[in-house]
Design a protein around this motif. Structure first.
Motif, short mmCIF file in Angstrom:
data_model
loop_
_atom_site.label_atom_id
_atom_site.label_comp_id
_atom_site.label_asym_id
_atom_site.label_seq_id
_atom_site.Cartn_x
_atom_site.Cartn_y
_atom_site.Cartn_z
N GLU A 48 0.82 -1.21 0.00
CA GLU A 48 0.00 0.00 0.00
C GLU A 48 0.86 1.26 0.00
OE1 GLU A 48 -4.00 1.59 0.02
OE2 GLU A 48 -3.05 -0.26 -0.57
N LEU A 49 1.92 1.25 0.80
CA LEU A 49 2.81 2.41 0.83
C LEU A 49 3.42 2.68 -0.53
CD1 LEU A 49 4.64 1.72 4.21
CD2 LEU A 49 2.91 3.47 3.76
N LYS A 50 3.80 1.62 -1.22
CA LYS A 50 4.37 1.78 -2.55
C LYS A 50 3.33 2.30 -3.54
CE LYS A 50 8.05 -1.59 -2.11
NZ LYS A 50 8.57 -2.89 -2.53
N SER A 51 2.09 1.81 -3.44
CA SER A 51 1.07 2.26 -4.38
C SER A 51 0.67 3.71 -4.10
CB SER A 51 -0.16 1.35 -4.34
OG SER A 51 -0.89 1.53 -3.16
N LEU A 52 0.65 4.11 -2.83
CA LEU A 52 0.31 5.49 -2.49
C LEU A 52 1.50 6.43 -2.62
CD1 LEU A 52 -1.79 4.91 0.74
CD2 LEU A 52 -2.64 5.57 -1.52
N ARG A 53 2.70 5.84 -2.59
CA ARG A 53 3.94 6.62 -2.59
C ARG A 53 3.98 7.60 -1.43
NH1 ARG A 53 2.80 5.04 -7.50
NH2 ARG A 53 4.39 4.41 -8.93
N VAL A 54 3.42 7.14 -0.32
CA VAL A 54 3.38 7.95 0.90
C VAL A 54 3.88 7.08 2.04
CG1 VAL A 54 1.88 9.11 2.55
CG2 VAL A 54 1.40 9.29 0.11
N LEU A 55 4.81 7.58 2.83
CA LEU A 55 5.26 6.84 4.02
C LEU A 55 4.55 7.43 5.23
CD1 LEU A 55 9.07 6.52 3.32
CD2 LEU A 55 7.33 4.74 3.14
N GLU A 56 3.74 6.63 5.88
CA GLU A 56 2.99 7.06 7.05
C GLU A 56 3.71 6.58 8.30
OE1 GLU A 56 0.49 9.00 7.00
OE2 GLU A 56 -0.03 8.93 4.89
N THR A 57 3.50 7.29 9.39
CA THR A 57 4.07 6.86 10.66
C THR A 57 3.01 6.21 11.54
OG1 THR A 57 3.68 9.03 11.61
CG2 THR A 57 5.85 8.63 10.64
N HIS A 58 1.76 6.31 11.16
CA HIS A 58 0.66 5.74 11.93
C HIS A 58 0.06 4.58 11.16
CE1 HIS A 58 0.98 9.35 14.29
NE2 HIS A 58 0.81 10.07 13.21
N PHE A 59 -0.23 3.48 11.83
CA PHE A 59 -0.79 2.32 11.15
C PHE A 59 -2.13 1.88 11.71
CE2 PHE A 59 2.61 1.83 8.39
CZ PHE A 59 3.79 2.08 9.09
N GLY A 60 -2.71 2.57 12.68
CA GLY A 60 -4.02 2.19 13.21
C GLY A 60 -5.12 2.56 12.23
N VAL A 61 -6.20 1.79 12.21
CA VAL A 61 -7.26 2.01 11.23
C VAL A 61 -7.94 3.36 11.41
CG1 VAL A 61 -9.11 0.83 12.49
CG2 VAL A 61 -9.20 0.93 10.01
N ASP A 62 -8.17 3.81 12.66
CA ASP A 62 -8.83 5.10 12.87
C ASP A 62 -7.97 6.24 12.36
OD1 ASP A 62 -11.00 3.89 14.01
OD2 ASP A 62 -10.23 4.04 16.04
N VAL A 63 -6.67 6.17 12.59
CA VAL A 63 -5.76 7.20 12.10
C VAL A 63 -5.71 7.18 10.59
CG1 VAL A 63 -3.36 7.99 12.10
CG2 VAL A 63 -4.41 7.20 14.22
N VAL A 64 -5.66 5.98 10.00
CA VAL A 64 -5.62 5.87 8.55
C VAL A 64 -6.89 6.46 7.95
CG1 VAL A 64 -5.57 4.25 6.62
CG2 VAL A 64 -4.06 3.91 8.55
N GLN A 65 -8.09 6.20 8.55
CA GLN A 65 -9.33 6.78 8.02
C GLN A 65 -9.26 8.30 8.05
OE1 GLN A 65 -12.30 4.84 10.45
NE2 GLN A 65 -12.71 3.34 8.85
N ALA A 66 -8.82 8.87 9.19
CA ALA A 66 -8.77 10.32 9.31
C ALA A 66 -7.75 10.92 8.35
CB ALA A 66 -8.43 10.71 10.75
N GLU A 67 -6.57 10.31 8.24
CA GLU A 67 -5.55 10.83 7.34
C GLU A 67 -5.97 10.69 5.88
OE1 GLU A 67 -1.95 8.84 8.49
OE2 GLU A 67 -1.65 10.18 10.18
N THR A 68 -6.64 9.59 5.55
CA THR A 68 -7.11 9.41 4.19
C THR A 68 -8.15 10.46 3.84
OG1 THR A 68 -6.66 7.04 4.31
CG2 THR A 68 -8.13 7.77 2.57
#
Length: 107
Positions: A48-68
């Motif tokens: 997923e990181l490669k497809s988004l070309r974004v390196l995230e520091t958070h991996f929890g689902v709630d954080v991912v929903q908010a960041e997305t």
């Protein structure tokens, strides 16, 4: 991949539809969580990181929903109201937004 036409409202309306947006996020998370432990390891996120070309520091689902949501709102604001053509991957968030909009028009 397919070529689709969308604008900022296509994205905004999709992320404001909690059922559609959260459903996509939950499905994506479930597909990435290979060992089904409820967490995404770095290894599980690599694709997923490669497809988004974004390196995230958070991996929890709630954080991912908010960041997305934040990333998609920024994209919607950048697109504005003028339609553009984009090449979209079949299971991408933008493709799901276009499919949702088409379903509304044809219903």
């Amino acid at each position: 991949m397919s070529v689709e036409v969308l604008d900022g409202s296509t994205i905004r309306e999709f992320i404001e539809d909690d059922q559609a947006f959260n459903g996509w996020i939950d499905d994506r998370f479930a597909n990435l969580d290979i060992d089904h432990d409820g967490f995404l390891s770095y290894g599980e996120m690599m694709k997923e990181l490669k497809s988004l070309r974004v390196l995230e520091t958070h991996f929890g689902v709630d954080v991912v929903q908010a960041e997305t949501k934040q990333m998609m709102l920024a994209m919607a604001n950048g697109l504005g109201f003028l339609p553009v053509q984009m090449v979209l991957e079949e299971d991408s968030l933008l493709k799901k937004a276009v499919e949702r909009e088409l379903a509304k028009v044809t219903a």
